[in-house]
Design a protein around this motif. Structure first.
Motif, PDB file in Angstrom:
ATOM      1  N   GLU A  86      18.150 -34.949  -1.075  1.00 17.09           N
ATOM      2  CA  GLU A  86      16.914 -34.916  -0.301  1.00 17.09           C
ATOM      3  C   GLU A  86      16.120 -33.642  -0.532  1.00 17.09           C
ATOM      4  N   ARG A  87      16.749 -32.581  -1.027  1.00 22.55           N
ATOM      5  CA  ARG A  87      16.007 -31.352  -1.331  1.00 22.55           C
ATOM      6  C   ARG A  87      15.245 -31.466  -2.654  1.00 22.55           C
ATOM      7  N   GLN A  88      15.482 -32.536  -3.399  1.00 29.65           N
ATOM      8  CA  GLN A  88      14.828 -32.692  -4.699  1.00 29.65           C
ATOM      9  C   GLN A  88      13.305 -32.677  -4.570  1.00 29.65           C
ATOM     10  N   ASN A  89      12.779 -33.379  -3.534  1.00 30.89           N
ATOM     11  CA  ASN A  89      11.311 -33.445  -3.442  1.00 30.89           C
ATOM     12  C   ASN A  89      10.727 -32.578  -2.333  1.00 30.89           C
ATOM     13  N   PHE A  90      11.561 -32.006  -1.473  1.00 28.86           N
ATOM     14  CA  PHE A  90      11.034 -31.113  -0.435  1.00 28.86           C
ATOM     15  C   PHE A  90      12.111 -30.149   0.017  1.00 28.86           C
ATOM     16  N   ASP A  91      11.775 -28.875   0.053  1.00 30.67           N
ATOM     17  CA  ASP A  91      12.662 -27.835   0.573  1.00 30.67           C
ATOM     18  C   ASP A  91      11.761 -26.827   1.291  1.00 30.67           C
ATOM     19  N   PRO A  92      11.795 -26.787   2.635  1.00 30.91           N
ATOM     20  CA  PRO A  92      10.809 -26.019   3.393  1.00 30.91           C
ATOM     21  C   PRO A  92      10.845 -24.517   3.160  1.00 30.91           C
ATOM     22  N   VAL A  93      11.980 -23.999   2.673  1.00 30.36           N
ATOM     23  CA  VAL A  93      12.054 -22.555   2.425  1.00 30.36           C
ATOM     24  C   VAL A  93      12.354 -22.246   0.957  1.00 30.36           C
ATOM     25  N   GLY A  94      12.350 -23.268   0.118  1.00 32.10           N
ATOM     26  CA  GLY A  94      12.606 -23.087  -1.302  1.00 32.10           C
ATOM     27  C   GLY A  94      11.377 -23.438  -2.107  1.00 32.10           C
ATOM     28  N   HIS A  95      11.466 -24.493  -2.904  1.00 29.89           N
ATOM     29  CA  HIS A  95      10.389 -24.803  -3.843  1.00 29.89           C
ATOM     30  C   HIS A  95       9.129 -25.314  -3.157  1.00 29.89           C
ATOM     31  N   TYR A  96       9.221 -25.681  -1.870  1.00 32.19           N
ATOM     32  CA  TYR A  96       8.005 -26.113  -1.166  1.00 32.19           C
ATOM     33  C   TYR A  96       7.542 -25.056  -0.156  1.00 32.19           C
ATOM     34  N   SER A  97       7.833 -23.807  -0.423  1.00 29.46           N
ATOM     35  CA  SER A  97       7.362 -22.713   0.430  1.00 29.46           C
ATOM     36  C   SER A  97       6.404 -21.826  -0.364  1.00 29.46           C
ATOM     37  N   ARG A  98       5.599 -21.062   0.365  1.00 30.81           N
ATOM     38  CA  ARG A  98       4.679 -20.111  -0.256  1.00 30.81           C
ATOM     39  C   ARG A  98       4.766 -18.776   0.485  1.00 30.81           C
ATOM     40  N   PRO A  99       5.841 -18.006   0.252  1.00 25.83           N
ATOM     41  CA  PRO A  99       5.993 -16.733   0.964  1.00 25.83           C
ATOM     42  C   PRO A  99       4.912 -15.714   0.655  1.00 25.83           C
ATOM     43  N   ASP A 100       4.156 -15.932  -0.439  1.00 26.66           N
ATOM     44  CA  ASP A 100       3.045 -15.038  -0.729  1.00 26.66           C
ATOM     45  C   ASP A 100       1.863 -15.291   0.204  1.00 26.66           C
ATOM     46  N   VAL A 101       1.887 -16.446   0.905  1.00 31.27           N
ATOM     47  CA  VAL A 101       0.803 -16.807   1.819  1.00 31.27           C
ATOM     48  C   VAL A 101       1.261 -16.710   3.277  1.00 31.27           C
ATOM     49  N   THR A 102       2.397 -17.292   3.583  1.00 30.64           N
ATOM     50  CA  THR A 102       2.946 -17.237   4.949  1.00 30.64           C
ATOM     51  C   THR A 102       4.383 -16.758   4.892  1.00 30.64           C
ATOM     52  N   GLN A 103       4.726 -15.876   5.828  1.00 36.10           N
ATOM     53  CA  GLN A 103       6.054 -15.272   5.839  1.00 36.10           C
ATOM     54  C   GLN A 103       6.453 -14.980   7.276  1.00 36.10           C
ATOM     55  N   LEU A 104       7.711 -15.256   7.602  1.00 38.76           N
ATOM     56  CA  LEU A 104       8.232 -15.062   8.955  1.00 38.76           C
ATOM     57  C   LEU A 104       9.051 -13.779   9.023  1.00 38.76           C
ATOM     58  N   HIS A 105       8.817 -12.985  10.062  1.00 43.51           N
ATOM     59  CA  HIS A 105       9.605 -11.781  10.317  1.00 43.51           C
ATOM     60  C   HIS A 105      10.381 -11.977  11.606  1.00 43.51           C
ATOM     61  N   VAL A 106      11.692 -11.741  11.597  1.00 42.68           N
ATOM     62  CA  VAL A 106      12.571 -12.028  12.726  1.00 42.68           C
ATOM     63  C   VAL A 106      13.283 -10.752  13.158  1.00 42.68           C
ATOM     64  N   ASN A 107      13.224 -10.463  14.455  1.00 42.50           N
ATOM     65  CA  ASN A 107      13.957  -9.335  15.027  1.00 42.50           C
ATOM     66  C   ASN A 107      15.282  -9.855  15.585  1.00 42.50           C
ATOM     67  N   ARG A 108      16.389  -9.515  14.921  1.00 43.54           N
ATOM     68  CA  ARG A 108      17.701  -9.969  15.382  1.00 43.54           C
ATOM     69  C   ARG A 108      18.477  -8.886  16.117  1.00 43.54           C
ATOM     70  N   GLU A 109      17.787  -7.861  16.554  1.00 43.40           N
ATOM     71  CA  GLU A 109      18.462  -6.817  17.313  1.00 43.40           C
ATOM     72  C   GLU A 109      18.784  -7.334  18.717  1.00 43.40           C
ATOM     73  N   ARG A 110      20.027  -7.095  19.167  1.00 45.09           N
ATOM     74  CA  ARG A 110      20.389  -7.443  20.537  1.00 45.09           C
ATOM     75  C   ARG A 110      19.636  -6.527  21.489  1.00 45.09           C
ATOM     76  N   GLN A 111      18.865  -7.126  22.392  1.00 43.03           N
ATOM     77  CA  GLN A 111      18.005  -6.346  23.268  1.00 43.03           C
ATOM     78  C   GLN A 111      18.769  -5.807  24.476  1.00 43.03           C
ATOM     79  N   SER A 112      18.434  -4.606  24.884  1.00 42.90           N
ATOM     80  CA  SER A 112      19.000  -4.000  26.085  1.00 42.90           C
ATOM     81  C   SER A 112      17.957  -3.087  26.697  1.00 42.90           C
TER      82      SER A 112
END
Length: 321
Positions: free
Chosen positions: A287-313
């Protein structure tokens, strides 16, 4: 246990808690794990907050009423039965899983000491087959009336884990509707998504297939079942809750969709028990052959996600040596 590295034998634990009773619900969870062990399950999944239960009273007792003894007393009862991982509340569950070489996603109501030990979080815990807690994901945004008793979590638990050929991650209930947390798991290679719910079918029947089709991954939705018969007699203000509560509070709806977005297991309703299913990793690559949301069907040069995984206190201590 199967030796085929491409297959995974799943156990969907569609059970009711012994509502707001940590000790009795823990015992029920352990019994469920032992039963799944007899069937050589490799991964068992429980619903959202099953230990010790979902805060159903909020919808039926004027839960937003300010300074009412009903709400304060029920909240205190909830806190007293919540899970404190630091105190070893999950130790017996972990050792039981280890004895069966079984991994687990378990929904708990957590009372963590790193946030002072008095507030509650809807957390999803991943325990590996060695009985080790590898991640604790605190629900990012409690939904509607849940905010009256649960606190918002952080990104620390947005993690995935290797399980044979699979890469597994999970989210709590309506978090599964949040595109960016989903994307953060996809980007880490997730191909088996765990979605836990308090119930019911109205939650799982559409989104299980939707996430599978979007991510080209397996999606396992697991819900609890709950009726008014599951309320213990020693529940504070029980009569007030029963006066307005429907007989069926959660009807289950546990389901599995494959990477093509089609049901492998359609939602199971009004049935308590363990549901077994074996899935095969081989269909992921197809199923990844024709669509992969973070692989060949992504455009990190246009949209990119930044995630803060620090445990908050709220505090950082720097002690002198």
């Amino acid at each position: 246990m199967t030796t085929n590295s491409s297959t995974l034998h799943l156990a969907l634990a569609q059970i009711s808690p012994v509502w707001l009773n940590k000790k009795a619900t823990t015992e029920k969870i352990i019994d469920t794990i032992n039963n799944a062990g007899k069937e050589q399950a490799e991964l068992i999944v429980f619903g959202e907050g099953v230990l010790p239960g979902y805060p159903h009273w909020l919808a039926y007792t004027n839960g937003a009423g300010w300074n009412l003894d009903t709400n304060k007393t029920l909240h205190a009862h909830y806190c007293n039965n919540a899970v404190c991982i630091e105190d070893g509340d999950l130790d017996e569950i972990c050792s039981t899983l280890k004895s069966h070489s079984m991994s687990c996603y378990l929904g708990i109501i957590e009372r963590p000491k790193d946030r002072g030990g008095h507030s509650l979080y809807a957390s999803l815990v991943f325990i590996n087959s060695d009985g080790e807690i590898k991640s604790v994901h605190r629900k990012l945004q409690p939904t509607y009336d849940e905010r009256l008793t649960w606190s918002p979590g952080d990104g620390h638990g947005l993690q995935v884990h290797k399980l044979k050929q699979f890469t597994v991650g999970g989210l709590n209930c309506w978090e599964n509707w949040m595109p960016l947390p989903r994307a953060s798991l996809y980007a880490q290679g997730e191909n088996l998504h765990i979605a836990v719910w308090p119930g019911s079918e109205h939650n799982t029947k559409d989104i299980t297939r939707f996430i599978a089709r979007e991510s080209r991954s397996f999606v396992v939705s697991v819900s609890s079942v709950m009726t008014t018969k599951d309320f213990p007699e020693d529940t504070p203000f029980l009569n007030d809750i029963l006066k307005n509560a429907p007989t069926q509070l959660s009807n289950g709806g546990s389901a599995i969709a494959g990477p093509d977005g089609e049901f492998l297991l359609e939602p199971i309703i009004n049935k308590e028990g363990i549901i077994y299913k074996t899935i095969d990793f081989k269909s992921v690559y197809k199923e990844r052959q024709n669509f992969d949301p973070v692989g060949h069907y992504s455009r990190p040069d246009v949209t990119q996600l930044h995630v803060n995984r620090e445990r908050q206190s709220t505090v950082v201590f720097k002690d002198s040596k």
